[in-house]
Design an enzyme around this catalytic site. Structure first.
Site, mmCIF file in Angstrom:
data_model
loop_
_atom_site.group_PDB
_atom_site.id
_atom_site.type_symbol
_atom_site.label_atom_id
_atom_site.label_comp_id
_atom_site.label_asym_id
_atom_site.label_seq_id
_atom_site.Cartn_x
_atom_site.Cartn_y
_atom_site.Cartn_z
ATOM 1 N N GLY A 53 0.928 -1.344 -0.004
ATOM 2 C CA GLY A 53 0.003 -0.157 -0.008
ATOM 3 C C GLY A 53 0.786 1.113 0.002
ATOM 4 N N SER A 120 6.550 -4.338 -1.652
ATOM 5 C CA SER A 120 6.077 -3.161 -2.038
ATOM 6 C C SER A 120 6.442 -2.094 -0.887
ATOM 7 C CB SER A 120 4.992 -3.110 -2.720
ATOM 8 O OG SER A 120 4.527 -1.892 -3.484
ATOM 9 N N TRP A 121 5.285 -1.513 -0.573
ATOM 10 C CA TRP A 121 5.314 -0.718 0.476
ATOM 11 C C TRP A 121 5.755 -1.355 1.502
ATOM 12 C CZ3 TRP A 121 5.945 3.240 3.286
ATOM 13 C CH2 TRP A 121 5.795 3.478 4.749
ATOM 14 N N ASP A 274 8.592 -5.211 -13.581
ATOM 15 C CA ASP A 274 7.765 -4.731 -12.633
ATOM 16 C C ASP A 274 7.719 -3.153 -13.131
ATOM 17 O OD1 ASP A 274 6.754 -3.411 -10.155
ATOM 18 O OD2 ASP A 274 7.892 -4.488 -8.831
ATOM 19 N N HIS A 302 4.848 -6.995 -10.830
ATOM 20 C CA HIS A 302 4.930 -6.699 -9.341
ATOM 21 C C HIS A 302 4.316 -7.449 -8.268
ATOM 22 C CE1 HIS A 302 5.427 -3.421 -6.125
ATOM 23 N NE2 HIS A 302 4.327 -3.704 -5.862
#
Length: 323
Positions: A53, A120-121, A274, A302
């Site tokens: 996120g 990711s985050w 990605d 991703h």
């Protein structure tokens, strides 16, 4: 952003579905309560999962990357999203609040050191947490590395990724007047925090759709219809963090301070194609972090649910368990 995309293709690599043996709402202060769960082996090797996120929340599939006979798997929904409350709130919601929440969870659960698993985050937060509390981290397993730099934000929200997906970018950009399109994060911020719920939800769905559309290498360019409540929390929290530069002290801080985790072993799993978090950042991280191993996955984007990425993450966790 990648909770739902293509999980059926990756499911063959995952462990069977399991239920948590512990679920709780943990009061972390500032009016926030975060959802925390544990699954797997109660006395097993502890691993904490940091979702993406910001604002993505956890899903049951995230339990399945770990051998339940070996691992004690801790999942939690970060402030403002998933089952945590208050929903979609950005008050008292910064990177440093989340780092403190991770430490509070570790202490409440009586865990000394644990492996930190994030994508990711979640990889961003894992690195910041490890650089802040290296003594608490046994190993890092990261996917789809994002360093929260202005260059990365410009790539995704300034038209870079749109060069590959012009029709998808146009749908995202067309909701914003042309004279505001030079700063899409700020333009969406104004609408995501307008105080008008239908307007916030409309722009939240568009924000989420742009990201979802580019998550998988198999994408058709359409992000699908995201439920309004989920999209609003996801988009508001993500935009809040991005417009504030992740609440870091300066641009490039994470890579600049990577020497703090020099002794921690790590595995970096990165999709070659990605579009959301291009591979250069993962490569730069691996060069600055000698105790890490970069595993570049061919024909992957991703999403956590890309088959090659899922297979490699499970392999990495099985290898850590053997060690």
């Amino acid at each position: 952003m990648d909770k739902f995309s293509g999980q059926k293709r990756a499911v063959q690599y995952l462990y069977p579905q399991i239920d948590p043996f512990d679920q709780r709402m943990l009061d972390v202060g500032d009016g926030h309560k975060v959802y925390v769960e544990q699954s797997g082996r109660p006395d097993g090797l502890p691993v904490v999962v940091l979702h993406g996120g910001p604002g993505g929340g956890c899903s049951p599939a995230m339990r399945r990357y770990f051998d339940p006979r070996v691992y004690r798997v801790v999942l939690f929904d970060q402030r403002g999203c998933g089952r945590s409350r208050p929903h979609a709130s950005v008050e008292h919601n910064t990177t440093w609040h989340l780092v403190a929440d991770i430490e509070r969870i570790r202490e409440v659960l009586g865990i000394g050191r644990w492996t930190v698993f994030g994508g990711s985050w979640g990889a961003t937060l894992a690195l910041i947490y490890a650089e802040t509390h290296p003594e608490a981290v046994r190993a890092l397993v990261l996917r789809g590395v994002f360093m929260m730099t202005q260059a990365e934000l410009r790539w995704f929200y300034g038209g870079g990724a749109g060069q590959f997906w012009p029709e998808t970018w146009q749908r995202f950009a067309d909701l914003i007047p042309e004279d505001e399109q030079d700063d899409m994060i700020a333009a969406y911020h104004k609408r995501l925090f307008s105080g008008n719920l239908p307007e916030e939800t409309r722009y939240a769905k568009a924000w989420s759709a742009w990201e979802n559309a580019l998550a998988s290498v198999y994408s058709s360019g359409h992000g699908g219809e995201t439920p309004g409540e989920y999209a609003r929390a996801f988009a508001r929290l993500e935009n809040h963090y991005f417009i504030n530069g992740g609440f870091l002290e300066y641009d490039g801080q994470i890579l600049d301070q990577v020497d703090r985790i020099a002794q921690i072993p790590g595995v970096i799993v990165q999709g070659r194609y990605d579009m959301i978090c291009p591979p250069r950042r993962a490569w730069e991280l691996s060069r600055r972090w000698p105790n890490s191993e970069l595993r570049m996955i061919r024909n992957a984007g991703h999403a956590l649910s890309e088959p090659g990425i899922s297979a490699e993450l499970v392999r990495a966790m099985d290898h850590l368990a053997e060690r």
